[in-house]
Design a protein around this motif. Structure first.
Motif, PDB file in Angstrom:
ATOM      1  N   LYS A  16     -86.363 -45.315   6.939  1.00 48.57           N
ATOM      2  CA  LYS A  16     -86.772 -44.904   8.111  1.00 48.57           C
ATOM      3  C   LYS A  16     -88.098 -45.510   8.378  1.00 48.57           C
ATOM      4  CE  LYS A  16     -83.675 -41.142   9.277  1.00 48.57           C
ATOM      5  NZ  LYS A  16     -83.788 -39.720   9.871  1.00 48.57           N
ATOM      6  N   TYR A 299     -77.984 -37.683   0.209  1.00 50.53           N
ATOM      7  CA  TYR A 299     -79.246 -38.486   0.593  1.00 50.53           C
ATOM      8  C   TYR A 299     -79.861 -38.659  -0.882  1.00 50.53           C
ATOM      9  CZ  TYR A 299     -78.954 -37.089   5.342  1.00 50.53           C
ATOM     10  OH  TYR A 299     -78.425 -37.016   6.829  1.00 50.53           O
ATOM     11  N   PRO A 303     -83.700 -36.666   4.418  1.00 47.54           N
ATOM     12  CA  PRO A 303     -83.509 -37.144   5.584  1.00 47.54           C
ATOM     13  C   PRO A 303     -84.632 -37.764   6.192  1.00 47.54           C
ATOM     14  CG  PRO A 303     -82.601 -34.843   5.481  1.00 47.54           C
ATOM     15  CD  PRO A 303     -83.292 -34.964   4.286  1.00 47.54           C
ATOM     16  N   HIS A 307     -81.668 -42.670   5.562  1.00 49.33           N
ATOM     17  CA  HIS A 307     -80.396 -42.313   6.023  1.00 49.33           C
ATOM     18  C   HIS A 307     -79.428 -42.017   4.739  1.00 49.33           C
ATOM     19  CE1 HIS A 307     -81.370 -43.085  10.283  1.00 49.33           C
ATOM     20  NE2 HIS A 307     -81.926 -44.271   9.734  1.00 49.33           N
TER      21      HIS A 307
END
Length: 400
Positions: A16, A299, A303, A307
């Motif tokens: 991310k 994971y 998170p 992802h």
């Protein structure tokens, strides 16, 4: 032996945004609530010379309340809730999508209403309106330049357009006031006199732990005390173990063990906990996967970092077929499923770049294992977990 371990895949799925990566490492760097602190005193240095470690374990000792109606454990204290979430991503806020941030969002909305800043939702709508306006301005400039070029060609002169076609790097939004987003207009200074009291916002949210998460914290880590809602006293490990198994019965009565659901190795709690403990012990962060039609999501770190890379479907398998025939439980995926269903789930997870794993949990036969083992978690040693990894063949991606 597991087919997957976090150390085997250093990528851990798509990352991310990296703007807050350092801050996320600071807040969510611990994968378990229990942490270790190394002492730098002279005493620990001397003990280190004799091979004795000076590192001490810090146990947060959080508290949760067992709620039989929702089949979960509630962590009411906000401090304990943040410890559970930030150190291992356990549970979810009952008023939030994941992290318990309801009060923070209410404070942000209150500040925005007082004219101090915009909320995240308002910023999102503002950006959408700006992108829409940029596309309209660019389309209008292109149309005007084309019209001037056509007129110059008709008149037989050299085309010299004065129109500047905006680009994403040079275009700047003008004042945007639309009917759909009236709140995007600036607030006059004389109207910015409303003071917002943050203390007036109550903390109504609690962290909701699944039974598997709660038992892992209480038994494996000994960092969670579970309170009985009827007596308001802490529950013993045996009481927790019995209550979590009995909760899946159709007629659950606190403190009463039903003979129908007693002495059963195929309790939904035990089957799901065997898979949960298996992956947690390998270092994976586990969250629910109902959004992607699966039981669990794995994971590598959590998170906020990546992802989920793997999607888990738990499939119970009876060692003795007679136990399945006499079982009072209707376990999910215990019956053979169609290839249509399997292909559908595999396609859904392939589209979001997740690898589907069928996790087979073998339930020990009642005739082989002593029923006395069911009184303690020692019976979990008789469960076995096997994995089958499925990957959907996509010709356009797998030619190499």
């Amino acid at each position: 032996m597991s087919l997957i371990t976090p150390s085997q895949n250093q990528q851990g799925g798509p990352k991310k945004g990296g703007a807050r990566r350092a801050e996320n490492n600071r807040l969510y760097g611990h994968s378990l609530p229990i942490t270790f602190e190394k002492s730098h005193s002279w005493t620990s240095h001397i003990l280190g010379l004799f091979g004795v470690s000076g590192t001490r374990m810090l146990n947060p000792h959080c508290t949760g309340i067992f709620d039989p109606h929702s089949r979960s454990v509630w962590v009411i204290d906000s401090k304990d809730a943040m410890i559970m979430w930030r150190r291992g991503f356990f549970g979810k806020g009952d008023l939030s999508r994941s992290e318990p941030s309801w009060r923070t969002r209410q404070i942000s909305a209150g500040r925005a209403a007082a004219g101090k800043h915009m909320t995240a939702e308002e910023i999102r709508e503002k950006r959408r309106a700006e992108r829409k306006q940029f596309k309209l301005d660019r389309a209008a400039a292109i149309a005007q330049a084309a019209a001037e070029a056509e007129a110059a060609f008709t008149e037989g002169r050299e085309a010299k357009s004065s129109v500047v076609i905006p680009s994403g790097a040079t275009w700047r939004p003008q004042q945007l006031v639309t009917e759909e987003s009236p709140s995007l207009s600036p607030i006059p200074d004389e109207e910015r006199t409303v003071e917002f009291d943050e203390d007036s916002v109550p903390d109504l949210e609690h962290l909701q732990l699944t039974l598997q998460e709660a038992f892992f914290l209480a038994w494996s880590l000994d960092c969670l005390t579970i309170i009985d809602p009827t007596t308001s006293e802490s529950m013993s490990l045996k009481q927790i173990w019995t209550a979590f198994q009995q909760i899946h019965g159709s007629t659950y009565i606190p403190g009463v063990v039903s003979e129908i659901y007693a002495n059963r190795f195929d309790s939904p709690f035990m089957v799901n906990y065997a898979a949960y403990h298996y992956y947690r012990s390998l270092g994976w962060i586990i969250k629910g996967g109902i959004k992607f039609c699966v039981d669990l999501l794995l994971y590598k770190r959590g998170p906020v970092f990546h992802h989920a890379e793997f999607a888990i479907v738990i499939i119970p398998v009876y060692e003795d077929p007679e136990d399945q025939e006499t079982s009072p439980f209707d376990l999910a995926n215990s019956q053979p499923f169609s290839w249509t269903w399997l292909s559908t789930v595999n396609r859904v997870n392939s589209q979001v770049q997740k690898t589907l794993i069928l996790t087979y949990v073998t339930i020990p036969a009642r005739s082989r294992v002593s029923q006395e083992l069911l009184s303690s978690p020692a019976c979990l040693a008789h469960y076995s977990v096997r994995e089958v990894v499925l990957r959907r063949f996509i010709p356009a991606r797998m030619r190499d």
